[in-house]
Design an enzyme around this catalytic site. Structure first.
Site, short mmCIF file in Angstrom:
data_model
loop_
_atom_site.label_atom_id
_atom_site.label_comp_id
_atom_site.label_asym_id
_atom_site.label_seq_id
_atom_site.Cartn_x
_atom_site.Cartn_y
_atom_site.Cartn_z
N CYS A 73 0.86 -1.19 0.00
CA CYS A 73 0.00 0.00 0.00
C CYS A 73 0.88 1.23 0.00
O CYS A 73 0.47 2.31 -0.34
CB CYS A 73 -0.87 0.12 1.24
SG CYS A 73 -1.23 -1.32 2.16
N HIS A 74 2.12 1.06 0.46
CA HIS A 74 3.01 2.21 0.59
C HIS A 74 4.08 2.22 -0.50
O HIS A 74 5.11 2.84 -0.34
CB HIS A 74 3.66 2.21 1.98
CG HIS A 74 2.66 2.10 3.08
ND1 HIS A 74 2.87 1.35 4.20
CD2 HIS A 74 1.42 2.64 3.20
CE1 HIS A 74 1.80 1.44 4.99
NE2 HIS A 74 0.91 2.21 4.40
#
Ligand SMILES: Cc1ncc(COP(=O)(O)O)c(C=O)c1O
Length: 452
Positions: free
Chosen positions: A395-396
């Site tokens: 997600c990052h």
């Protein structure tokens, strides 16, 4: 945001290049003319669908297309499949069929728990108005309070952040210990307020694989619940077990939780999920996010996704049958990987970001930094010819060279965290795969060191 792999794979028309993954007894090749052979070791991001699961899904799409609420044969067939899947999934977490609510995935399951906690607080507060003192009922003390850890997945941390922003809840994000990388029980207990209505701590972290002491936390919170029974809302206990299920045993009653988040695509199932709720509707409340046609006993209405539910049931059945073998295999391969890394790079150049005194790790997860200038995790992975892994929660993955906040929270120094690689192995990752990947890493590091 979903866990996904880093983008810099060399691509043909197929996103994965020539990717080899194996599951069950089958070995699959997705061939692309111009791609080198890729070895997938990012099983914490997602897993392929097991061939047996895919078969069950296909069969259900063909044969069980009826509306499960219909009372003629195609409907009854779909209903029967759902009934059996529910039972198998419940057994995977040592619960009963009636405890399971199907959801679209982990994110929805997590949001359903938070929504429920707020409603539960509102209702308890109304009924206990006479018992609560004014400090609890007025001012900032009147908001429901939720406890999470500072290493939760975004589907927990951003839900919590949103509730705070909207003025709907107070949230304490309790830091994990920098010594153990775990959530310490005493820190959770110290964070409890009279208005606390939910403690939500993941069972295992997606980046480090660190296993949290959920059983001990639940035991202590239950004692608090006993003491406060009449005057404050019961504190509900939730664990997001997305990463633990299919890798280690998960027993709802042994853990002592009220809710468990189950995510199919982390254990070779389809991209749906489920929420385990201990004695759903009797002992433990659920307040729906959606309203509709009465399915899932109105807790999560919407015509059931029969085929994916069938697949989730099959994936759970494989876990129920084979967990011990999966776990032993993961451990063997991960330990071999760690030994190889140490042998090839030397102790001074390797730092395992998941090794903390006294803490247990998921058997399949190796979070490792190869130390040195110019060896940032993203750079290493984009130079590797064979390995497909990630630098952390994907997600990052758009955060440039910034290190994972999870690793920093665990006390990993900035320059070490910057070089982190999350390598997570799967059911059929072999020692030969590890040999190839470590060689690939050695070549990559040599190349990058020559360049800097
Ligand atoms: C720990 C954890 N919780 C929740 C989720 C979210 O699950 P889903 O992507 O199915 O919504 C993930 C997925 O990456 C996860 O790793």
């Amino acid at each position: 945001m979903a866990e996904k792999t880093n983008p810099p794979v060399i691509l043909g028309h197929n996103l994965w290049g020539t990717l080899t993954h194996h599951c069950g007894s089958d070995l699959h090749h997705h061939d692309v003319a111009d791609g080198p052979d890729r070895i997938y070791m990012d099983y914490n991001a997602t897993t392929p669908v097991d061939p047996e699961v895919a078969r069950v899904i296909t069969d259900a799409l063909t044969d069980a297309w009826g509306n499960p609420s219909s009372n003629y044969l195609p409907g009854l067939k779909a209903r029967d499949i759902i009934y059996h899947s529910r039972d198998t999934i419940a057994r995977m977490v040592c619960g009963k069929a009636a405890d399971i609510i199907f959801t679209s995935g982990g994110t929805e399951a997590n949001n359903l728990v938070f929504h429920t906690a707020l409603e539960h607080f509102r209702k308890s507060k109304t009924s206990a108005q006479g018992d609560m003192n004014s400090e609890q009922l007025n001012g900032s003390g009147s908001l429901p309070h939720i406890i999470i850890s500072n290493v939760e997945h975004d589907s927990i941390s951003l839900t919590a952040k949103h509730l705070v922003k909207e003025g709907k809840a107070d949230v304490t994000s309790v830091p994990v210990s920098k010594v153990t990388a775990r959530m310490e029980v005493e820190d959770v207990i110290a964070a409890i307020r009279p208005t606390t209505c939910l403690v939500s701590i993941m069972l295992a972290n997606n980046e480090t694989g660190i296993i949290m002491p959920i059983k001990d936390i639940c035991q202590r919170v239950r004692e608090v619940n006993k003491q406060r029974a009449a005057s404050a809302p019961r504190i509900l206990l939730h664990t997001d077990a997305a990463q633990a299920i299919g890798k280690i045993r998960v027993d709802a009653h042994e853990l002592g939780v009220d809710y468990i988040t189950i995510v199919g695509h982390k254990f070779y199932g389809p991209r749906i999920g489920a929420l385990f709720v201990n004695d759903l509707g009797t002992t433990t409340p659920v307040y729906p996010l959606f309203f509709g046609g009465g399915q899932e006993r109105n807790f999560r209405p919407g015509t059931e996704n029969t085929a994916m539910i069938a697949g989730l049931g099959k994936a759970a059945e494989l876990v129920n049958l084979n967990l011990a073998a999966y776990e032993a295999h993961f451990l063997d391969i991960r330990c071999y990987l760690e030994q190889k890394l140490l042998a090839v790079f030397g102790r001074d150049k390797i730092h395992f970001n998941s090794h903390f005194p006294g803490s247990d790790i998921l058997p399949n997860t190796c979070n490792v930094s190869i130390l040195g200038r110019g060896l940032q995790g993203r750079r290493v992975l984009s130079t590797c010819r064979r390995l497909l892994a990630s630098v952390g929660a994907a997600c990052h993955s758009d955060r440039g060279d910034q290190p994972s906040h999870i690793l920093l929270s665990c006390g990993i120094p900035y320059h070490v965290a910057t070089n982190a690689l999350r390598i997570s192995v799967g059911r059929c990752t072999s020692r030969e795969d590890v040999d190839i990947v470590v060689e690939d890493l050695r070549d990559t590091v040599e190349q990058l060191e020559r360049m800097s």
